[in-house]
Design an enzyme around this catalytic site. Structure first.
Site, PDB file in Angstrom:
ATOM      1  N   LYS A 159     -16.725  31.843 -27.455  1.00 12.99           N
ATOM      2  CA  LYS A 159     -16.872  30.393 -27.378  1.00 12.99           C
ATOM      3  C   LYS A 159     -16.801  29.899 -25.941  1.00 12.99           C
ATOM      4  O   LYS A 159     -17.609  29.073 -25.512  1.00 12.99           O
ATOM      5  CB  LYS A 159     -15.796  29.750 -28.250  1.00 12.99           C
ATOM      6  N   THR A 196     -17.412  31.655 -23.284  1.00 10.88           N
ATOM      7  CA  THR A 196     -18.594  32.196 -22.605  1.00 10.88           C
ATOM      8  C   THR A 196     -19.803  31.303 -22.834  1.00 10.88           C
ATOM      9  O   THR A 196     -20.549  30.983 -21.896  1.00 10.88           O
ATOM     10  CB  THR A 196     -18.873  33.622 -23.105  1.00 10.88           C
ATOM     11  N   ARG A 201      -9.652  25.130 -21.404  1.00 10.97           N
ATOM     12  CA  ARG A 201      -8.212  25.390 -21.452  1.00 10.97           C
ATOM     13  C   ARG A 201      -7.841  26.500 -20.473  1.00 10.97           C
ATOM     14  O   ARG A 201      -8.677  27.313 -20.082  1.00 10.97           O
ATOM     15  CB  ARG A 201      -7.800  25.834 -22.864  1.00 10.97           C
ATOM     16  N   LYS A 244      -6.922  39.642 -27.535  1.00  6.95           N
ATOM     17  CA  LYS A 244      -8.088  38.765 -27.561  1.00  6.95           C
ATOM     18  C   LYS A 244      -8.731  38.583 -26.188  1.00  6.95           C
ATOM     19  O   LYS A 244      -9.923  38.353 -26.073  1.00  6.95           O
ATOM     20  CB  LYS A 244      -7.688  37.405 -28.140  1.00  6.95           C
ATOM     21  N   ALA A 298      -5.087  26.859 -30.948  1.00  7.37           N
ATOM     22  CA  ALA A 298      -5.564  26.010 -32.048  1.00  7.37           C
ATOM     23  C   ALA A 298      -5.010  26.441 -33.395  1.00  7.37           C
ATOM     24  O   ALA A 298      -5.055  25.666 -34.348  1.00  7.37           O
ATOM     25  CB  ALA A 298      -7.083  26.011 -32.095  1.00  7.37           C
ATOM     26  N   PHE A 339     -10.636  28.490 -31.459  1.00 10.91           N
ATOM     27  CA  PHE A 339     -10.931  29.180 -32.718  1.00 10.91           C
ATOM     28  C   PHE A 339     -12.070  28.495 -33.469  1.00 10.91           C
ATOM     29  O   PHE A 339     -12.948  27.898 -32.869  1.00 10.91           O
ATOM     30  CB  PHE A 339      -9.663  29.309 -33.573  1.00 10.91           C
ATOM     31  N   PHE A 399     -25.075  39.707 -28.884  1.00 14.58           N
ATOM     32  CA  PHE A 399     -24.391  40.950 -28.555  1.00 14.58           C
ATOM     33  C   PHE A 399     -25.419  42.080 -28.522  1.00 14.58           C
ATOM     34  O   PHE A 399     -26.484  41.990 -29.150  1.00 14.58           O
ATOM     35  CB  PHE A 399     -23.288  41.252 -29.582  1.00 14.58           C
ATOM     36  N   TRP A 438     -24.060  35.882 -21.712  1.00 17.57           N
ATOM     37  CA  TRP A 438     -23.205  36.960 -21.225  1.00 17.57           C
ATOM     38  C   TRP A 438     -24.025  37.902 -20.348  1.00 17.57           C
ATOM     39  O   TRP A 438     -23.586  38.288 -19.256  1.00 17.57           O
ATOM     40  CB  TRP A 438     -22.590  37.730 -22.396  1.00 17.57           C
TER      41      TRP A 438
END
Length: 556
Positions: free
Chosen positions: A71, A73, A94, A105, A273, A301, A381, A409
């Site tokens: 998210k 990214t 954040r 994570k 979150a 999240f 991905f 990415w």
């Protein structure tokens, strides 16, 4: 293929003074932390108050896999792409917590060629905001225990102190501790515990405060526990809100950094979150809105957590509501929601994508319940196949939501241009009709039931005996008109992390309620959600090191 940190370390950073000049921030507006980081002065923030806000884009996601769906990214890559399209854009993110950084994570600085820099600093100690919040929180704990030791003038019942200590790490051994042991000079023995710093009410307060005065008022309104007669005790009763504000006087100022492409970025505040409200600070977002034509921000999240809280808790404190919401989806997460085991997510399975689409569809429908238009960003991905991507695009077309591949990415801003164009088209063609999901004047039970039925898809809510007693107490104390902050697993719409997809006909159990009267909401704890996470068997810390010249190694 380069790692995130190798990509970050290959970029020649520009002085932060050069980066922010493009949005009208001058040298005298900054408090520099070296060449590449700075805090924005209150003089500059106050000088912008009459500026008309630009467009606000909220980035959220579907229910994630344990590794997250990128998210941050996508937020960064989308903003870089908007700048390439000629839209003056800023980002509001954040700050990372060392809990996930050292756990599993990862950080919150993006990835690949969509990163904010210097990522090592941002993911570690940055400008010291996390330390200041931790210190303020624990200073309050020390002051409470000193008050008990010095005679307890306020008549605080040490068995009913709800204020906990914090540390910015995942440390399950600290969840429940006993303090004050040894002898009378060590204080009054009592049970205590630690939360992770990002779950501290002081973190939430910092992220919702609009200025120093508001910060002090909110700190004064924190409930720390109850007297023997069950009446609440506030920070203002201890008369220490001034001292706590002093500790936070610099932490409340938003931090400025840059992306790989030079997009000015405000990184400030970091509540989770799943156990807090999951959004960066009101000050950062509002300041960006006044400086830029487009502000891209994110909420933690999935949209059932971060976006719901952004729209019901944060937005009423902002200059405006979002103009559009971007929902990040990945092929791998959809396959997981379609019933595929985590170890097999890299294998092509179009049927699983179709089966898991119900999760994304519910998130789209939920955003529309707030009166906002949605756009789907398919975060690409390496393992994604053309057949899977085409199937997802067709499914999105079937529910009339734009969907674009985001290859940020691997390709940076260029990989986000299609998404940026689609978003601009939506923002310029549609008018958002934002509305909150519930009226704060509704009862606590009604507000929770509204979230469970309308956002999660659940059948009903079960309140424990403790929660029922707390609801009665909160109403007597006048706290029942506050919004609700649900503490729930991020992996499922339900309170069972193993119930994937888009389940329905389930119950949500509220086991406990926590009043956060300084922040201005009530936390409803569900399932087994912990406010102090634990580390996994093989934490990311095992891969980290530092070279002799101080260069970080293994930080993603």
């Amino acid at each position: 293929m380069k790692s995130d940190i190798e990509i970050a370390q290959s970029v020649a950073l520009k002085p932060i003074t050069d980066i922010v000049d493009k949005v009208g921030i001058e040298f005298d507006d900054l408090e520099l932390y070296g060449k590449y980081k700075a805090k924005l002065s209150f003089d500059k923030i106050n000088s912008l108050k009459d500026q008309k806000p630009g467009k606000l884009i909220l980035v959220t996601a579907i229910n994630p896999t344990p590794a997250g769906e990128g998210k941050s990214t996508v937020t960064i890559g989308l903003a870089d792409a908007l700048n390439q399209l000629g839209k003056k854009t800023m980002i509001a993110l954040r700050e990372p917590s060392l809990g996930p950084v050292m756990g599993i994570k990862g950080g919150a600085a993006g990835g690949g060629y969509a990163q904010v820099l210097p990522m090592e600093d941002i993911n570690l100690h940055f400008t010291g905001d996390m330390h200041a919040i931790t210190t303020a929180n624990n200073a309050l704990s020390a002051l409470i225990d000193n008050h008990l030791h010095q005679g307890n003038e306020l008549g605080i019942d040490q068995r009913r102190i709800i204020w906990k200590r914090v540390v910015d790490l995942n440390d399950r051994a600290l969840r429940h501790v006993t303090i004050g042991l040894g002898s009378p000079i060590n204080g009054i023995p009592r049970e205590d515990g630690f939360d992770i710093t990002v779950a501290s009410e002081i973190m939430a307060i910092l992220c919702l405060a609009t200025d120093i005065h508001d910060l002090k008022e909110r700190l004064a309104n924190i409930i720390i526990g109850y007297r023997f007669d069950r009446t609440p005790v506030y920070v203002r009763d201890l008369k220490v809100e001034g001292a706590l504000t002093l500790i936070l006087k610099d932490a409340i100022k938003p931090n400025l950094v840059q992306t790989i492409y030079g997009t000015p970025t405000l990184v400030h505040g970091g509540p989770f979150a799943n156990i807090a409200h999951g959004c960066n600070s009101v000050l950062a977002t509002s300041t960006a809105l006044r400086l830029a034509d487009y502000t891209v921000t994110e909420a933690g999240f999935g949209a059932d957590l971060g976006a719901e809280k952004f729209l019901n808790i944060k937005t009423p404190n902002l200059l405006k509501s979002p103009d559009a919401v971007v929902i990040v989806a990945t092929i791998r997460a959809l396959k997981m929601h379609g019933g595929i085991a985590k170890d097999n997510l890299s294998e092509e399975n179009v049927k699983a994508v179709k089966d898991g689409f119900a999760n994304l569809q519910r998130h789209v429908e939920n955003i529309r319940k707030f009166g906002l238009p949605a756009v789907v960003a398919i975060n690409e991905f390496i393992s994604d196949t053309p057949a899977e991507i085409e199937a997802l695009k067709e499914l999105c077309a079937g529910i009339d939501v734009p969907a674009e591949l985001a290859s940020v990415w691997a390709k940076g801003a260029e990989g986000g241009l299609d998404l940026a164009r689609s978003l601009v088209n939506v923002v310029e063609a549609e008018t958002s009709n934002y509305k909150t999901l519930y009226d704060n004047d509704a009862s606590i039970e009604e507000k929770i039931e509204t979230i469970v039925k309308n956002i999660y898809g659940g059948r009903s809510v079960v309140f424990s005996a403790q929660a029922k007693n707390q609801i009665k107490q909160f109403k007597e104390n006048g706290w029942d008109k506050l919004p609700i902050c649900m503490a729930k697993t991020q992996y499922s719409f339900s309170d069972n992390p193993n119930l994937l997809g888009a389940p329905d006909d389930f119950e949500i159990t509220i086991r406990e309620l926590v009043p956060k009267t300084g922040a201005g909401f009530i936390v409803a704890l569900t399932g087994n959600v912990m406010t102090m996470p634990g580390l996994p068997k093989a934490p990311a810390a095992l891969n980290m090191d530092v070279s002799e010249d101080g260069t970080a190694i293994g930080l993603f």
